[in-house]
Design an enzyme around this catalytic site. Structure first.
Site, mmCIF file in Angstrom:
data_model
loop_
_atom_site.group_PDB
_atom_site.id
_atom_site.type_symbol
_atom_site.label_atom_id
_atom_site.label_comp_id
_atom_site.label_asym_id
_atom_site.label_seq_id
_atom_site.Cartn_x
_atom_site.Cartn_y
_atom_site.Cartn_z
ATOM 1 N N GLU A 36 -16.608 17.293 4.767
ATOM 2 C CA GLU A 36 -17.830 17.724 4.311
ATOM 3 C C GLU A 36 -18.100 19.299 5.119
ATOM 4 O OE1 GLU A 36 -18.123 13.275 4.222
ATOM 5 O OE2 GLU A 36 -17.203 14.908 5.495
ATOM 6 N N GLU A 89 -6.473 7.981 0.569
ATOM 7 C CA GLU A 89 -6.381 6.607 0.833
ATOM 8 C C GLU A 89 -8.059 6.202 1.292
ATOM 9 O OE1 GLU A 89 -7.117 3.517 2.403
ATOM 10 O OE2 GLU A 89 -5.448 3.122 3.434
ATOM 11 N N ARG A 121 0.805 -1.201 0.094
ATOM 12 C CA ARG A 121 -0.012 0.011 0.075
ATOM 13 C C ARG A 121 0.748 1.458 0.087
ATOM 14 N NH1 ARG A 121 -0.684 3.500 4.298
ATOM 15 N NH2 ARG A 121 -2.840 4.646 4.295
ATOM 16 N N GLU A 153 -16.503 1.421 4.888
ATOM 17 C CA GLU A 153 -16.246 2.550 5.667
ATOM 18 C C GLU A 153 -16.825 3.772 5.119
ATOM 19 O OE1 GLU A 153 -12.466 1.261 8.244
ATOM 20 O OE2 GLU A 153 -12.403 2.589 6.452
#
Length: 536
Positions: A251, A265, A175, A274
């Protein structure tokens, strides 16, 4: 303005160099420094009973905090790194004039970000004041709060606010190494550009972007990990001046400028767990400028039917306990059926042997650059496979990959079985009723994902196969939020079950997104899926 004991609130947080209260007393003309004994001075925006507030105070919860009601406050620029906040006097303090504080920052970017946040929260405060109806305040939550239940969000941010979990992700070298390579190999996309790191965590991707020459990076992180990110970035002074950590949800926060590139990610188990992909898309709509880039750009969910008698029996046998008729004098059999279905409602997360696949994989494409947030609330994927062997099918195996569509290098991060293992592993949905198939037999079905407020998805899976005049069909309902982490070594399969590597190849006919733009993109970037998956 009033001073009261500090109370930690949801919202947006900044670290400031210092604040000083403007004295209103005629006996003193000097400014008085506040929370001078605290190692750090914090400024927090948030809502208290629907009222937008700005609080200044020290790091300790015992410190006294200065509270501004943003509906009656104003902010002025004194210099590129110094602001003045003034507010109408509080009646409880018997003041006859406004009071204020000067706010000192170390970097102009931080001052600008704070100024934008102030205007955003102030507008919220004014709007809240307009929502008074019949003497009751009608509060409004953020978009995140409207769709995610509070208990789930609390656990989520607590989890990612711990260093041990960040370490687990950082030590996933597939990753982290792929992200590093994707950024450094595409310096031209980052050099001199404004970058927003969505869900920055430890800040590692922000540091990668800075290494690639980013003009400035805004690292947005909602959990307490934002504090660790600040420390990590401060410990790398070569890049620290070009990175601003902003504590808050994408947000809700406001940024002083548009981004040229987003990096994040946002992937969970099965790509979508999630529900952070939605935040990634919201950040795109809010912060990304025209012709901006997204790293990653595209995600694909790959699916194939599998056979695994060992796994099936392991799950089925878990419910044998409930078949006892004399457990300390109690008959448990009435709960056996419920327990049996309960165990099969858990998706299995592990690294499995790709030889268990019985048909070539198909894929579903999600183009992060064009998909609408609402399209992620419900994902419907038709399934169609052709069996390569005679066997029993026990369910559907899934994995994902993402593309970093850089201007110089196009790099894939894959979680495919047989590839180097990542912390995502792979996922298998096991059906309680297996299907029997013959070579060349068609297998059809549907994978239907429905988002729920616990930041995950309910999985509805159907697989069917025609045997003569009889149609076999098996269905399952699984909760992606509650997986079974098996983490065992892949089983050895007999030669009759061994499949060539071509089963990992994605059928081209199924590699299509919901719109033509995505289909064109995938044809350009991935004419040979197997080659792409092997490129890491």
């Amino acid at each position: 303005m009033e001073i009261q004991a500090g109370e930690k609130k949801e919202g947006q947080e900044f670290t400031v160099a210092s604040i000083s209260e403007l004295s209103s007393s005629s006996s003193s003309s000097a400014d008085s420094a506040l929370v001078s004994g605290s190692p750090r001075v914090l400024a927090r925006f948030g809502l208290d009973s629907g009222v937008a507030e700005l609080r200044f105070g020290g790091e300790s919860e015992q410190d006294k905090w200065i509270v501004f009601d943003l509906r009656t406050s104003q902010l002025f620029r004194l210099s590129p790194v110094q602001l003045l906040c003034v507010s109408e006097a509080s009646e409880t303090n018997k003041e006859t004039c406004s009071r204020g504080v000067t706010i000192q920052f170390t970097k102009e970017k931080e001052s600008s970000a704070f100024y934008c946040a102030f205007e955003h929260w102030r507008k919220q405060g004014v709007a809240q004041g307009a929502h008074l109806q019949n003497g009751a305040l009608q509060t409004s939550n953020s978009k995140f709060d409207d769709k995610i239940e509070a208990s789930s969000a609390k656990m989520y941010f607590h989890y990612y606010g711990q260093l041990l979990h960040q370490q687990n992700m950082l030590q996933d070298y597939v990753r982290t190494g792929t992200y590093y390579a994707a950024v450094i190999e595409n310096r031209s996309d980052f050099n001199g550009r404004v970058v927003v790191d969505v869900g920055a965590g430890s800040g590692i991707l922000s540091l990668f972007a800075a290494q690639a020459g980013a003009k400035h990076v805004y690292a947005v992180e909602a959990s307490e990990m934002a504090e660790y990110a600040r420390k990590l970035i401060a410990g790398n002074p070569l890049y620290a001046e070009r990175i601003t950590v902003i504590k808050g949800k994408v947000e809700d926060v406001e940024l002083p400028e548009k981004a040229d590139i987003l990096i994040s990610e946002p992937m969970g188990t099965l790509l979508v767990n999630e529900r952070m992909l939605e935040s990634y898309v919201i950040a795109r709509d809010r912060f990304l400028g025209p012709n901006g880039k997204m790293f990653p750009t595209v995600g694909r969910i790959h699916m194939a039917p599998f056979t695994d008698e060992y796994l099936y029996l392991e799950i089925a046998n878990k419910a044998v306990f409930w078949q006892q008729e004399n457990y300390f004098g109690v008959n448990l059999r009435s709960l056996h059926g419920s327990a049996f279905q309960g165990y099969f409602s858990q998706p299995v997360v592990e690294a499995f042997d790709p030889r268990s696949l019985v048909a070539p994989a198909i894929s579903h494409v999600i183009n992060f650059a064009s998909i609408k947030e609402e399209d992620l609330y419900e994902i419907d994927i038709p399934l169609k496979f052709v069996s390569s062997v005679s066997t029993r099918i026990h369910g559907l195996a899934c994995w994902f990959d993402v593309l970093f569509n850089g201007s110089t290098v196009q790099r894939w991060l894959t979680t495919a079985p047989g590839a180097p293992t990542t912390h995502w592993y792979q996922l298998r949905c096991v059906l309680s009723q297996p299907l029997y198939v013959m070579p060349g037999q068609e297998i059809t079905g549907r994978l239907h994902l429905v988002a729920h407020k616990a930041q995950s998805y309910t999985i509805y899976l159907t697989l069917s196969a025609q045997v003569g005049d009889m149609l076999q069909s098996s269905t399952g309902k699984l909760d992606l939020k509650e997986p079974y982490y098996r983490m065992s070594q892949p089983q050895t399969y007999s030669s009759s079950q061994d499949q060539p590597n071509q089963l990992l190849q994605t059928q081209d006919a199924q590699m299509q997104s919901r719109d033509d733009d995505d289909a064109i993109l995938m044809q350009q970037l991935s004419p040979n899926s197997n080659a792409d998956l092997q490129s890491l």
